[in-house]
Design a protein around this motif. Structure first.
Motif, mmCIF file in Angstrom:
data_model
loop_
_atom_site.group_PDB
_atom_site.id
_atom_site.type_symbol
_atom_site.label_atom_id
_atom_site.label_comp_id
_atom_site.label_asym_id
_atom_site.label_seq_id
_atom_site.Cartn_x
_atom_site.Cartn_y
_atom_site.Cartn_z
ATOM 1 N N TRP A 77 -64.220 82.818 -8.749
ATOM 2 C CA TRP A 77 -62.831 82.144 -8.080
ATOM 3 C C TRP A 77 -61.908 82.096 -8.881
ATOM 4 C CZ3 TRP A 77 -60.840 82.700 -3.828
ATOM 5 C CH2 TRP A 77 -59.864 81.868 -3.323
ATOM 6 N N ARG A 78 -62.122 81.800 -10.066
ATOM 7 C CA ARG A 78 -60.620 82.113 -11.399
ATOM 8 C C ARG A 78 -60.962 82.750 -11.615
ATOM 9 N NH1 ARG A 78 -63.486 77.507 -13.790
ATOM 10 N NH2 ARG A 78 -63.875 78.750 -15.373
ATOM 11 N N GLU A 79 -61.893 83.974 -11.632
ATOM 12 C CA GLU A 79 -61.991 85.425 -12.353
ATOM 13 C C GLU A 79 -61.638 86.218 -10.688
ATOM 14 O OE1 GLU A 79 -66.030 86.681 -14.182
ATOM 15 O OE2 GLU A 79 -65.435 84.360 -15.144
ATOM 16 N N ALA A 80 -61.248 85.962 -9.368
ATOM 17 C CA ALA A 80 -60.810 86.512 -8.999
ATOM 18 C C ALA A 80 -59.285 86.504 -8.412
ATOM 19 C CB ALA A 80 -61.806 86.618 -7.860
ATOM 20 N N LYS A 81 -58.420 87.226 -9.953
ATOM 21 C CA LYS A 81 -57.562 86.987 -9.507
ATOM 22 C C LYS A 81 -56.374 88.522 -8.441
ATOM 23 C CE LYS A 81 -57.046 84.533 -13.732
ATOM 24 N NZ LYS A 81 -56.946 84.752 -15.440
ATOM 25 N N SER A 82 -57.737 89.302 -8.704
ATOM 26 C CA SER A 82 -56.497 90.849 -7.712
ATOM 27 C C SER A 82 -57.257 92.014 -7.207
ATOM 28 C CB SER A 82 -55.515 91.211 -9.747
ATOM 29 O OG SER A 82 -56.963 91.861 -9.917
ATOM 30 N N ALA A 83 -56.843 92.100 -5.994
ATOM 31 C CA ALA A 83 -57.468 93.528 -5.329
ATOM 32 C C ALA A 83 -56.569 94.143 -4.815
ATOM 33 C CB ALA A 83 -58.238 92.443 -4.305
ATOM 34 N N VAL A 84 -56.998 95.364 -5.823
ATOM 35 C CA VAL A 84 -56.140 96.736 -5.158
ATOM 36 C C VAL A 84 -55.291 96.583 -4.305
ATOM 37 C CG1 VAL A 84 -55.404 99.693 -5.366
ATOM 38 C CG2 VAL A 84 -57.393 98.106 -6.543
ATOM 39 N N GLY A 85 -54.051 96.176 -3.594
ATOM 40 C CA GLY A 85 -53.406 96.114 -2.557
ATOM 41 C C GLY A 85 -53.231 95.083 -2.016
ATOM 42 N N ALA A 86 -54.378 94.542 -2.341
ATOM 43 C CA ALA A 86 -53.902 92.851 -1.294
ATOM 44 C C ALA A 86 -54.147 91.449 -1.840
ATOM 45 C CB ALA A 86 -55.419 92.858 -1.076
ATOM 46 N N ALA A 87 -53.546 92.064 -3.411
ATOM 47 C CA ALA A 87 -52.651 90.281 -3.992
ATOM 48 C C ALA A 87 -52.266 89.058 -4.119
ATOM 49 C CB ALA A 87 -52.097 91.097 -5.553
ATOM 50 N N ASP A 88 -51.752 89.629 -3.486
ATOM 51 C CA ASP A 88 -51.025 88.473 -2.183
ATOM 52 C C ASP A 88 -51.936 88.692 -1.009
ATOM 53 O OD1 ASP A 88 -47.987 88.825 -2.961
ATOM 54 O OD2 ASP A 88 -47.398 90.338 -1.743
ATOM 55 N N LEU A 89 -52.412 88.552 -0.421
ATOM 56 C CA LEU A 89 -54.096 87.747 0.333
ATOM 57 C C LEU A 89 -54.484 86.848 -0.123
ATOM 58 C CD1 LEU A 89 -55.404 90.126 3.690
ATOM 59 C CD2 LEU A 89 -57.045 88.149 2.042
ATOM 60 N N LEU A 90 -54.860 87.151 -1.237
ATOM 61 C CA LEU A 90 -55.722 86.971 -1.593
ATOM 62 C C LEU A 90 -55.007 85.630 -2.778
ATOM 63 C CD1 LEU A 90 -58.755 86.987 -3.185
ATOM 64 C CD2 LEU A 90 -58.021 88.220 -5.474
ATOM 65 N N ALA A 91 -53.942 85.819 -2.946
ATOM 66 C CA ALA A 91 -53.259 84.431 -3.502
ATOM 67 C C ALA A 91 -53.078 83.598 -2.801
ATOM 68 C CB ALA A 91 -52.188 85.335 -4.229
ATOM 69 N N ARG A 92 -52.407 83.792 -1.025
ATOM 70 C CA ARG A 92 -53.156 83.134 -0.167
ATOM 71 C C ARG A 92 -53.800 82.514 0.275
ATOM 72 N NH1 ARG A 92 -49.833 87.389 1.745
ATOM 73 N NH2 ARG A 92 -51.073 87.391 3.701
ATOM 74 N N ALA A 93 -54.627 83.154 -0.440
ATOM 75 C CA ALA A 93 -56.199 82.407 0.141
ATOM 76 C C ALA A 93 -56.148 81.491 0.315
ATOM 77 C CB ALA A 93 -57.872 83.339 -0.297
ATOM 78 N N GLU A 94 -57.742 80.056 1.314
ATOM 79 C CA GLU A 94 -56.950 79.160 0.999
ATOM 80 C C GLU A 94 -58.744 78.387 0.741
ATOM 81 O OE1 GLU A 94 -56.125 77.269 4.765
ATOM 82 O OE2 GLU A 94 -55.449 79.399 5.350
ATOM 83 N N GLU A 95 -58.915 77.295 -0.132
ATOM 84 C CA GLU A 95 -60.498 76.937 -0.415
ATOM 85 C C GLU A 95 -60.668 75.835 -0.045
ATOM 86 O OE1 GLU A 95 -62.135 75.823 -4.835
ATOM 87 O OE2 GLU A 95 -60.383 76.208 -4.852
ATOM 88 N N CYS A 96 -61.812 75.932 0.438
ATOM 89 C CA CYS A 96 -61.541 74.838 1.499
ATOM 90 C C CYS A 96 -62.781 73.616 0.954
ATOM 91 C CB CYS A 96 -62.196 74.953 3.152
ATOM 92 S SG CYS A 96 -61.361 75.943 3.437
ATOM 93 N N ALA A 97 -63.309 72.309 1.149
ATOM 94 C CA ALA A 97 -64.641 71.838 0.743
ATOM 95 C C ALA A 97 -65.786 72.206 1.412
ATOM 96 C CB ALA A 97 -64.232 70.490 0.388
ATOM 97 N N THR A 98 -65.790 72.251 2.566
ATOM 98 C CA THR A 98 -67.036 72.137 3.559
ATOM 99 C C THR A 98 -66.428 73.775 4.863
ATOM 100 O OG1 THR A 98 -65.859 70.893 5.519
ATOM 101 C CG2 THR A 98 -67.127 70.368 3.562
ATOM 102 N N VAL A 99 -67.734 74.086 5.417
ATOM 103 C CA VAL A 99 -67.120 74.821 6.013
ATOM 104 C C VAL A 99 -66.813 74.267 7.808
ATOM 105 C CG1 VAL A 99 -68.542 76.197 8.544
ATOM 106 C CG2 VAL A 99 -69.635 76.301 5.646
ATOM 107 N N ALA A 100 -67.674 73.323 8.273
ATOM 108 C CA ALA A 100 -66.133 72.372 9.082
ATOM 109 C C ALA A 100 -64.588 72.334 8.652
ATOM 110 C CB ALA A 100 -66.793 70.841 9.126
#
Length: 258
Positions: free
Chosen positions: A39-62
């Motif tokens: 998760w720490r290393e996934a800092k960029s994605a070609v053409g989708a850096a903003d989307l990845l930066a906005r990704a939410e980390e959740c503790a549970t599926v619920a």
């Protein structure tokens, strides 16, 4: 559309998922209990850096699916015993596209090595699989997300104005869901998973208080109850009434124990 990755371990896969989402118009990425290094290393994605930066980390599926009215899990099936209905991707596509017109949908993908656990699958209304060769069923995570979103891509891409409108509405809605919210001419809203989880929690406590569920069988009962509530296909208004009923029963049971 919420794309939910559960317990992913590879940073390249996370980047590939973000890029596929950007390609096909899905904007909401949520990651549940990721492998921290990846998760720490996934800092960029070609053409989708903003989307990845906005990704939410959740503790549970619920937590990840709380604002959705339909949760669909993905599986290669293999030798596992499934407890939810199974559709192929071509069959699932029209159902998901129709639901996306009125409410949020979560599409769950499991870890690269094990897929979704039975506990994660218990949050799903039904499952889908991508038709592949029987001799080689599993797919790379990034590829699987891309194929699924391709099936939905036209709808996601062309519904951008509606998506923006829903996001604005979501920002104005309080944390407690509104049971009277309609989508088209007062049409009923399917129950959100947050409401179903609250019903399940209260119901399980009531079953424990009544002696129906023993402590050692609590985990199994919880999964069965979660799957059953999803099969009911409740509307949000009915779900809130149901919750009130269960809470009243629980209150009486707890009062009687005092």
């Amino acid at each position: 559309m919420r794309v939910v990755l559960v317990a992913v371990r590879n940073s390249l896969n996370i980047g590939a998922v973000a890029r596929a989402m950007s390609n096909f118009g899905a904007k909401q990425l949520r990651v549940v209990n990721p492998y921290e290094a990846a998760w720490r290393e996934a800092k960029s994605a070609v053409g989708a850096a903003d989307l990845l930066a906005r990704a939410e980390e959740c503790a549970t599926v619920a937590e990840a699916v709380a604002d959705c009215s339909l949760v669909v899990g993905t599986t290669a099936v293999g030798n596992r015993e499934l407890r939810q209905p199974l559709r192929s991707l071509p069959e699932a596509g029209p159902v998901i596209r129709e639901r996306l017109k009125t409410s949020n949908v979560a599409l769950l993908f499991g870890s690269e090595k094990w897929g979704l656990s039975n506990e994660s699958l218990s949050y799903c209304h039904w499952l889908l699989r991508i038709p592949t060769r029987e001799e080689h069923r599993s797919m790379n995570l990034g590829q699987a997300v891309a194929v699924c979103l391709y099936e939905l891509g036209g709808e996601l891409a062309t519904k951008a104005p509606n998506t923006a409108r829903r996001r604005k509405d979501d920002a104005e809605v309080p944390s407690r869901p509104r049971s009277t919210v309609g989508t088209r001419s007062g049409e009923a809203v399917p129950a959100r998973m947050e409401t179903l989880e609250r019903i399940g929690e209260a119901w399980l406590r009531a079953l424990e208080k009544s002696g129906y569920v023993a402590q050692r069988g609590k985990a199994t009962a919880e999964e069965k109850l979660r799957r059953m509530l999803r099969r009911f296909a409740l509307e949000e208004g009915d779900a809130e009434v149901f919750l009130g009923m269960v809470k009243k029963v629980l209150w009486k049971l707890e009062e009687g124990k005092q």
